[in-house]
Write an enzyme that holds these catalytic residues in place. Sequence first.
Site, PDB file in Angstrom:
ATOM      1  N   HIS A 269      -9.136  -6.980   4.354  1.00  0.00           N
ATOM      2  CA  HIS A 269      -8.683  -5.197   5.540  1.00  0.00           C
ATOM      3  C   HIS A 269      -9.640  -4.933   6.353  1.00  0.00           C
ATOM      4  CE1 HIS A 269      -3.463  -3.994   4.935  1.00  0.00           C
ATOM      5  NE2 HIS A 269      -4.093  -5.273   5.321  1.00  0.00           N
TER       6      HIS A 269
ATOM      7  N   HIS B 137     -12.483   2.002   2.430  1.00  0.00           N
ATOM      8  CA  HIS B 137     -11.345   2.211   1.617  1.00  0.00           C
ATOM      9  C   HIS B 137     -11.952   2.631   0.244  1.00  0.00           C
ATOM     10  CE1 HIS B 137      -6.254   1.828   2.697  1.00  0.00           C
ATOM     11  NE2 HIS B 137      -7.798   2.126   3.113  1.00  0.00           N
TER      12      HIS B 137
ATOM     13  N   LYS C 241      -6.801   2.295  -2.131  1.00  0.00           N
ATOM     14  CA  LYS C 241      -7.998   3.337  -1.410  1.00  0.00           C
ATOM     15  C   LYS C 241      -8.520   4.506  -2.316  1.00  0.00           C
ATOM     16  CE  LYS C 241      -6.502   6.042   2.759  1.00  0.00           C
ATOM     17  NZ  LYS C 241      -5.316   6.146   3.697  1.00  0.00           N
TER      18      LYS C 241
ATOM     19  N   ASP D 168      -9.420  -3.476   1.691  1.00  0.00           N
ATOM     20  CA  ASP D 168     -10.291  -2.735   2.675  1.00  0.00           C
ATOM     21  C   ASP D 168     -10.939  -2.377   2.755  1.00  0.00           C
ATOM     22  OD1 ASP D 168      -9.750  -0.499   4.795  1.00  0.00           O
ATOM     23  OD2 ASP D 168      -7.743  -0.814   5.160  1.00  0.00           O
TER      24      ASP D 168
ATOM     25  N   ASP E 289     -11.639   7.642   6.851  1.00  0.00           N
ATOM     26  CA  ASP E 289     -11.480   6.109   6.556  1.00  0.00           C
ATOM     27  C   ASP E 289     -10.689   6.219   7.899  1.00  0.00           C
ATOM     28  OD1 ASP E 289     -10.086   3.371   6.481  1.00  0.00           O
ATOM     29  OD2 ASP E 289      -7.880   5.536   5.083  1.00  0.00           O
TER      30      ASP E 289
ATOM     31  N   GLU F 171      -3.085  -2.825  -2.576  1.00  0.00           N
ATOM     32  CA  GLU F 171      -4.213  -2.378  -1.998  1.00  0.00           C
ATOM     33  C   GLU F 171      -4.339  -1.131  -2.090  1.00  0.00           C
ATOM     34  OE1 GLU F 171      -3.313  -2.233   2.438  1.00  0.00           O
ATOM     35  OE2 GLU F 171      -5.500  -0.885   2.660  1.00  0.00           O
TER      36      GLU F 171
ATOM     37  N   ASP G  80     -10.466   4.215  10.595  1.00  0.00           N
ATOM     38  CA  ASP G  80      -9.382   2.604  11.183  1.00  0.00           C
ATOM     39  C   ASP G  80     -10.271   2.521  12.798  1.00  0.00           C
ATOM     40  OD1 ASP G  80      -7.705   2.073   8.814  1.00  0.00           O
ATOM     41  OD2 ASP G  80      -7.490   4.061   8.838  1.00  0.00           O
TER      42      ASP G  80
ATOM     43  N   TRP H 126       0.920  -1.048   0.005  1.00  0.00           N
ATOM     44  CA  TRP H 126       0.029  -0.360   0.011  1.00  0.00           C
ATOM     45  C   TRP H 126       0.720   1.138  -0.264  1.00  0.00           C
ATOM     46  CZ3 TRP H 126      -0.512   4.170   3.588  1.00  0.00           C
ATOM     47  CH2 TRP H 126      -1.209   4.775   3.172  1.00  0.00           C
TER      48      TRP H 126
ATOM     49  N   ASP I 126      -7.623  -4.377  10.347  1.00  0.00           N
ATOM     50  CA  ASP I 126      -6.456  -2.880   9.801  1.00  0.00           C
ATOM     51  C   ASP I 126      -7.121  -1.812  10.421  1.00  0.00           C
ATOM     52  OD1 ASP I 126      -4.617  -1.185   9.244  1.00  0.00           O
ATOM     53  OD2 ASP I 126      -5.035  -0.731   6.639  1.00  0.00           O
TER      54      ASP I 126
END
Length: 426
Positions: A293, A269, A235, A266, A301, A233, A303, A192, A333
């Site tokens: 993820h 994302h 985004k 993810d 985003d 990955e 997390d 990433w 993640d």
Amino acid sequence: MPNAVPTTQQLQDAYVLAQERYAALGVDTERALAQLGQLSVSLQCWQGDDVAGFESPDAELTGGIAATGNYPGKARNAAELRSDLDQAYRLIPGRHRLSLHAIYAETGATAVERNALQPEHFAAWVEWAKANEHGLDFNPTCFSHPLSDSGFTLASADPHIRQFWIEHCIASRQIGAYFGRELATPCVTNIWIPDGFKDTPVDRATPRRLLKESLDQIFAVPLEPQYNLDAVESKLFGLGSESYVVGSHEFYLGYALANGILVCLDTGHFHPTELISDKLSAVLMYVNGVALHISRGVRWDSDHVVTFTDELQMIMHEVIHSGQMERVHIGLDFFDASINRIAAWVIGSRNVLRAGLLALLSPLDRLRRFEADGDYTARLALLEELKGLPWAAVWDQFCVQQNVPVGFQFLDEIKAYEAQELSQRV
Ligand code: RNT
Ligand code: ZN
């Protein structure tokens, strides 16, 4: 005050009743428990120290990602991080993996540049993984470094910057292959990069062409898939790259397809109403494999720790009923610095497993028949009934079988560890 603990007999009685309820629907809870025991989740090492790594005690997290909060007790070195992870794994039923980032290298007294990292710098992690039966996954760290300060790495217009990150990613793949060889389970090495523009670019194509050329160089040397599996990955946006991200979903999906590698999805994302659960069956039709993820985006985003959401349940339904579990690599993640970090791992992982169990307890044949017959009323009615069935008693049974605390009891152990261990870190 310690939490009230159900007795072994109470747990057993509840399980037997649940088993009967599921048997009436044609679902074998024992089989579900055995299958759940095979499910492995890759925990993200970076939750333990707010993505700081061990390169320098005052490393600054950059790349448009952020761990917010200042809960005390974060791990300050590898020994502490491994000890915290051990505590987390003791509370998560089953055998699980660990995903490392390059910044978690142990290089002793000498600083080693990221493009010069070698397998030996991860030897202690491998030894620990072997002793505890954890598979390892890996990630090159293309952020939090002076050569990523421009906001560009593999797609930088500066050939020296690009070259540095190409070399870092090549070194990372070799480290991944070393993990796979040593531990006899393939390492997913996931790339990433933060590259993107805060404001509207006029040339969207050139950075993408540069990224493609960099990736081609990184993947030029083939590695044995039994040791290393490459993933990329995408985004949608990051902090400071709101208007354009070079490695978008379309870019990496195309790249993964054209080059036979894995795509990493993810959950944080994509556009907020765009769901990973709907993408899995589509991408699995074409790509070699998928790395997940699992995260929880809140507005941006962000997390956040994975909770037991509808989307998590749907993702695990898709993963389990895809019939292609060997091609889906489940990873987490998130990085929440506002709560106990061990609890963050445990809550997130246990939720993924609970959602996995719920999917395994689904009377799929019956639901499929309703769908095939066009009886959407029955499909909806049964799906909603299933949410209220005593699956939590089956989950408790899993925890008992796997020798981890049942229910909320896991928090007592975390609090004790916090008092003994984390509170000493000042
Ligand atoms: C960032 C990506 C990436 C990182 C970790 C630390 O938006 O999700 O996976 O979170 O590599
Ligand atoms: Zn991610």
